[in-house]
Scaffold this motif. Structure first.
Motif, short mmCIF file in Angstrom:
data_model
loop_
_atom_site.label_atom_id
_atom_site.label_comp_id
_atom_site.label_asym_id
_atom_site.label_seq_id
_atom_site.Cartn_x
_atom_site.Cartn_y
_atom_site.Cartn_z
N GLU A 106 72.89 67.75 84.87
CA GLU A 106 71.46 67.56 84.62
C GLU A 106 71.22 67.14 83.17
OE1 GLU A 106 69.15 67.51 86.82
OE2 GLU A 106 70.41 68.19 88.48
N VAL A 107 71.95 67.74 82.25
CA VAL A 107 71.79 67.41 80.84
C VAL A 107 72.29 65.99 80.56
CG1 VAL A 107 72.50 68.01 78.49
CG2 VAL A 107 71.85 69.80 80.11
N HIS A 108 73.36 65.61 81.22
CA HIS A 108 73.87 64.24 81.07
C HIS A 108 72.80 63.23 81.48
CE1 HIS A 108 76.57 60.78 81.37
NE2 HIS A 108 76.04 60.56 82.55
N VAL A 109 72.12 63.51 82.59
CA VAL A 109 71.06 62.61 83.05
C VAL A 109 69.89 62.64 82.07
CG1 VAL A 109 69.42 62.13 84.91
CG2 VAL A 109 71.75 62.86 85.46
N ALA A 110 69.55 63.82 81.59
CA ALA A 110 68.45 63.93 80.61
C ALA A 110 68.76 63.12 79.35
CB ALA A 110 68.20 65.39 80.26
N ARG A 111 70.01 63.22 78.87
CA ARG A 111 70.42 62.46 77.69
C ARG A 111 70.35 60.96 77.97
NH1 ARG A 111 75.65 62.86 77.65
NH2 ARG A 111 75.65 65.10 77.17
N TYR A 112 70.74 60.57 79.16
CA TYR A 112 70.69 59.15 79.56
C TYR A 112 69.25 58.63 79.46
CZ TYR A 112 70.77 55.10 82.70
OH TYR A 112 70.63 53.86 83.25
N TYR A 113 68.32 59.40 80.01
CA TYR A 113 66.91 58.98 79.94
C TYR A 113 66.41 58.94 78.50
CZ TYR A 113 66.33 59.36 85.02
OH TYR A 113 66.43 59.17 86.38
N TYR A 114 66.79 59.95 77.72
CA TYR A 114 66.31 60.01 76.34
C TYR A 114 66.77 58.79 75.54
CZ TYR A 114 65.70 61.39 71.50
OH TYR A 114 65.34 61.41 70.18
N THR A 115 68.04 58.44 75.66
CA THR A 115 68.58 57.32 74.87
C THR A 115 67.96 55.99 75.28
OG1 THR A 115 70.46 57.11 76.40
CG2 THR A 115 70.77 58.48 74.44
N ARG A 116 67.34 55.95 76.44
CA ARG A 116 66.69 54.71 76.91
C ARG A 116 65.18 54.75 76.77
NH1 ARG A 116 71.43 55.28 78.53
NH2 ARG A 116 72.78 53.58 79.23
N GLY A 117 64.70 55.78 76.09
CA GLY A 117 63.28 55.85 75.81
C GLY A 117 62.42 56.39 76.93
N ALA A 118 63.04 56.89 77.99
CA ALA A 118 62.28 57.47 79.11
C ALA A 118 62.09 58.96 78.85
CB ALA A 118 63.01 57.22 80.43
N TYR A 119 61.21 59.28 77.92
CA TYR A 119 61.12 60.64 77.41
C TYR A 119 60.55 61.64 78.43
CZ TYR A 119 61.93 57.97 73.19
OH TYR A 119 62.46 57.10 72.26
N VAL A 120 59.61 61.20 79.24
CA VAL A 120 59.06 62.10 80.27
C VAL A 120 60.15 62.47 81.27
CG1 VAL A 120 57.40 62.32 82.15
CG2 VAL A 120 56.70 61.24 80.00
N ALA A 121 60.93 61.49 81.69
CA ALA A 121 62.03 61.75 82.62
C ALA A 121 63.07 62.66 81.98
CB ALA A 121 62.68 60.45 83.07
N ALA A 122 63.31 62.46 80.68
CA ALA A 122 64.28 63.31 79.96
C ALA A 122 63.79 64.76 79.93
CB ALA A 122 64.48 62.79 78.55
N VAL A 123 62.50 64.95 79.70
CA VAL A 123 61.92 66.29 79.69
C VAL A 123 62.09 66.95 81.06
CG1 VAL A 123 59.74 67.56 79.64
CG2 VAL A 123 60.27 65.92 77.83
N ASN A 124 61.80 66.20 82.11
CA ASN A 124 61.89 66.77 83.47
C ASN A 124 63.31 67.23 83.80
OD1 ASN A 124 59.17 66.34 83.93
ND2 ASN A 124 59.49 64.32 84.87
#
Length: 267
Positions: free
Chosen positions: A182-200
């Motif tokens: 889950e954290v790997h996916v969150a990091r993936y979203y964060y590095t691509r600027g998808a911050y809401v998805a990273a938070v979720n």
């Protein structure tokens, strides 16, 4: 007339030859005169020498010959193990599912649940993931979840089983891997600027997996994502939780750090 007789004789000869050929091509069952115990002994010898592909049909024969006896149940479990060792993962799981369905009161049910968990667990710990240095958290997690479910059923229903201590250890590992996913996916979203998805995804890891090592990074992702979204109150709240639970956090001092590869290779 003479020719007709010759033709009939030739046809008869041809039919006889074909019948003999058919009989000679029929597979011979070498176990036809064997007792169930002898079949079992032969299958065990094959398994001990690594001949799992030979042991599997012997155990299938034994299941039929000893139907309705404890030996037939044992043969079914040994067949699942042989299929697993023969890299027939799907067949092994199907054999175990059949055993669990047909023998819910078997004294060997704890072993069946344990084997089912181990097969799915080892699917996540495959040789190729090790050689490619691929973190298990980056792979599909279905097998890991199924392994956890089998181990959890084992430790819940059979707390005194000799397989339970190992199952508990594997459950801890599996939970850590699922949280890291889950954290790997969150990091993936964060590095691509998808911050809401990273938070979720970070919140999902925190909510579903307590005390997993990956939660430190999940909290840091929340802090950074809320900051990028301009949600200062939520950012400060997440930071306070991070500092309270991880006062020496390397994320606070240095930000994102390279992934450690050792934790998932130690099993």
């Amino acid at each position: 007339m003479h020719r007709a007789r010759l033709s009939a004789a030739a046809s008869g000869t041809l039919a006889l030859v074909m019948l003999l050929a058919a009989c000679s091509s029929k597979p011979i069952d070498k176990t036809a005169g064997w007792s169930p115990n002898r079949i079992h002994a032969e299958a065990k010898d094959e398994m001990n020498s690594g001949g799992y592909d030979v042991a599997i049909p012997l155990l299938e024969t034994l299941e039929g010959r000893a139907a309705g006896t404890p030996l037939a149940q044992q043969a079914q479990l040994e067949k699942a193990y042989a299929q697993f060792k023969n890299n027939d993962r799907a067949e092994a799981l199907a054999t175990l599912d059949r055993f669990i369905r047909l023998h819910p009161a078997s004294p060997a049910l704890d072993y069946a649940l344990y084997m089912k968990g181990v097969i799915n667990f080892n699917d996540e710990l495959g040789l190729f993931s090790f050689l490619s240095q691929q973190d298990l958290s980056e792979r599909d997690q279905r097998a890991a979840k199924e392994a956890f479910e089998s181990f959890n059923e084992l430790v819940t229903r059979f707390p005194e089983s000799r397989y339970t201590p190992d199952a508990r250890s594997r459950m801890i590992y599996t939970v850590n891997a699922l949280a890291q996913y889950e954290v790997h996916v969150a990091r993936y979203y964060y590095t691509r600027g998808a911050y809401v998805a990273a938070v979720n995804r970070a919140q999902q890891a925190i909510g579903d997996y307590r005390d997993a090592p990956a939660l430190e990074e999940a909290l840091y992702i929340l802090v950074q994502s809320y900051d990028k979204l301009g949600m200062e109150q939520l950012r400060d709240d997440a930071k306070r939780v991070l500092e309270k639970n991880y006062p020496n956090s390397a994320y606070i001092a240095r930000g994102f750090k390279p992934k450690a590869s050792a934790w998932w290779q130690l099993w």
